[in-house]
Design a protein around this motif. Structure first.
Motif, mmCIF file in Angstrom:
data_model
loop_
_atom_site.group_PDB
_atom_site.id
_atom_site.type_symbol
_atom_site.label_atom_id
_atom_site.label_comp_id
_atom_site.label_asym_id
_atom_site.label_seq_id
_atom_site.Cartn_x
_atom_site.Cartn_y
_atom_site.Cartn_z
ATOM 1 N N GLN A 95 0.851 -1.360 0.095
ATOM 2 C CA GLN A 95 -0.111 0.034 0.010
ATOM 3 C C GLN A 95 0.904 1.285 -0.048
ATOM 4 O O GLN A 95 1.868 1.267 0.658
ATOM 5 C CB GLN A 95 -0.973 -0.137 1.099
ATOM 6 C CG GLN A 95 -2.273 -0.525 1.117
ATOM 7 C CD GLN A 95 -3.093 -0.433 2.103
ATOM 8 O OE1 GLN A 95 -2.858 -0.568 3.153
ATOM 9 N NE2 GLN A 95 -4.474 -0.097 1.931
ATOM 10 N N GLY A 96 0.405 2.280 -0.724
ATOM 11 C CA GLY A 96 1.146 3.497 -0.812
ATOM 12 C C GLY A 96 2.418 3.456 -1.375
ATOM 13 O O GLY A 96 3.351 4.326 -1.118
ATOM 14 N N LYS A 97 2.706 2.622 -2.321
ATOM 15 C CA LYS A 97 4.134 2.488 -3.060
ATOM 16 C C LYS A 97 3.907 2.894 -4.320
ATOM 17 O O LYS A 97 4.157 2.418 -5.230
ATOM 18 C CB LYS A 97 4.606 1.006 -3.125
ATOM 19 C CG LYS A 97 4.818 0.474 -1.668
ATOM 20 C CD LYS A 97 6.064 0.848 -1.115
ATOM 21 C CE LYS A 97 6.511 0.731 0.147
ATOM 22 N NZ LYS A 97 6.601 -0.702 0.568
ATOM 23 N N GLY A 98 3.315 4.143 -4.322
ATOM 24 C CA GLY A 98 2.943 4.707 -5.978
ATOM 25 C C GLY A 98 4.059 5.053 -6.560
ATOM 26 O O GLY A 98 4.161 4.581 -7.767
ATOM 27 N N ASP A 99 5.288 5.439 -5.815
ATOM 28 C CA ASP A 99 6.341 5.838 -6.627
ATOM 29 C C ASP A 99 7.307 4.566 -7.286
ATOM 30 O O ASP A 99 7.338 4.717 -8.272
ATOM 31 C CB ASP A 99 7.634 6.123 -5.803
ATOM 32 C CG ASP A 99 7.395 7.714 -5.226
ATOM 33 O OD1 ASP A 99 6.114 8.236 -5.956
ATOM 34 O OD2 ASP A 99 7.981 8.287 -4.570
ATOM 35 N N THR A 100 7.021 3.646 -6.392
ATOM 36 C CA THR A 100 7.655 2.140 -6.977
ATOM 37 C C THR A 100 6.734 1.490 -8.219
ATOM 38 O O THR A 100 7.317 1.211 -8.980
ATOM 39 C CB THR A 100 7.600 1.391 -5.720
ATOM 40 O OG1 THR A 100 8.159 1.748 -4.601
ATOM 41 C CG2 THR A 100 8.341 0.054 -6.299
ATOM 42 N N TRP A 101 5.505 1.686 -7.870
ATOM 43 C CA TRP A 101 4.594 1.198 -9.108
ATOM 44 C C TRP A 101 4.831 1.942 -10.306
ATOM 45 O O TRP A 101 5.098 1.469 -11.421
ATOM 46 C CB TRP A 101 3.108 1.436 -8.604
ATOM 47 C CG TRP A 101 3.024 0.099 -7.705
ATOM 48 C CD1 TRP A 101 3.300 -0.884 -7.675
ATOM 49 C CD2 TRP A 101 1.720 0.341 -6.652
ATOM 50 N NE1 TRP A 101 2.677 -1.646 -6.702
ATOM 51 C CE2 TRP A 101 1.685 -1.002 -6.190
ATOM 52 C CE3 TRP A 101 0.968 1.315 -6.388
ATOM 53 C CZ2 TRP A 101 0.979 -1.157 -5.014
ATOM 54 C CZ3 TRP A 101 0.015 1.185 -5.249
ATOM 55 C CH2 TRP A 101 -0.066 -0.339 -4.884
#
Ligand code: ZN
Ligand code: ZN
Length: 100
Positions: free
Chosen positions: A69-75
């Motif tokens: 969750q909340g790993k937007g940058d990584t995605w």
């Protein structure tokens, strides 16, 4: 010789819906709403493992999924849409809460 067809319907072990899958761990019958399908791909889908899981047996995945969750940058880095992934994760968490 053909086997006699018995009109036996399988129902989900968690609700009244028709079953369409089976939990690979406990063997419970699952409908579309009570099935989590786990897919693991290696080598561009050459090696694919698929398993249907009931909400209870999907629970060990919860800590791993929570960490996503909340790993937007990584995605974004790996070319995935953060908004889509957050939305999909929320749906999976909702599914896992079904039995609680
Ligand atoms: Zn069901
Ligand atoms: Zn199960």
């Amino acid at each position: 010789m053909k086997k006699p067809v018995t009109e036996e319907k399988t129902f989900c072990d968690f609700c009244e819906e028709r079953g369409c899958s089976v939990c690979l761990v406990c063997g419970k019958d699952l409908c579309r709403n009570h099935r989590l399908e786990l897919c693991i791909y290696l080598d561009n889908q050459q090696n694919t493992f698929r398993a249907g899981l009931c909400p209870k047996d999907a629970e060990p995945l919860l800590p791993i999924l929570t960490a996503f969750q909340g790993k937007g940058d990584t995605w974004e880095k790996v070319g995935q849409n953060p908004a889509t992934n957050e939305y999909a994760l929320a749906g999976i968490f909702q599914f896992m809460g079904v039995l609680r």
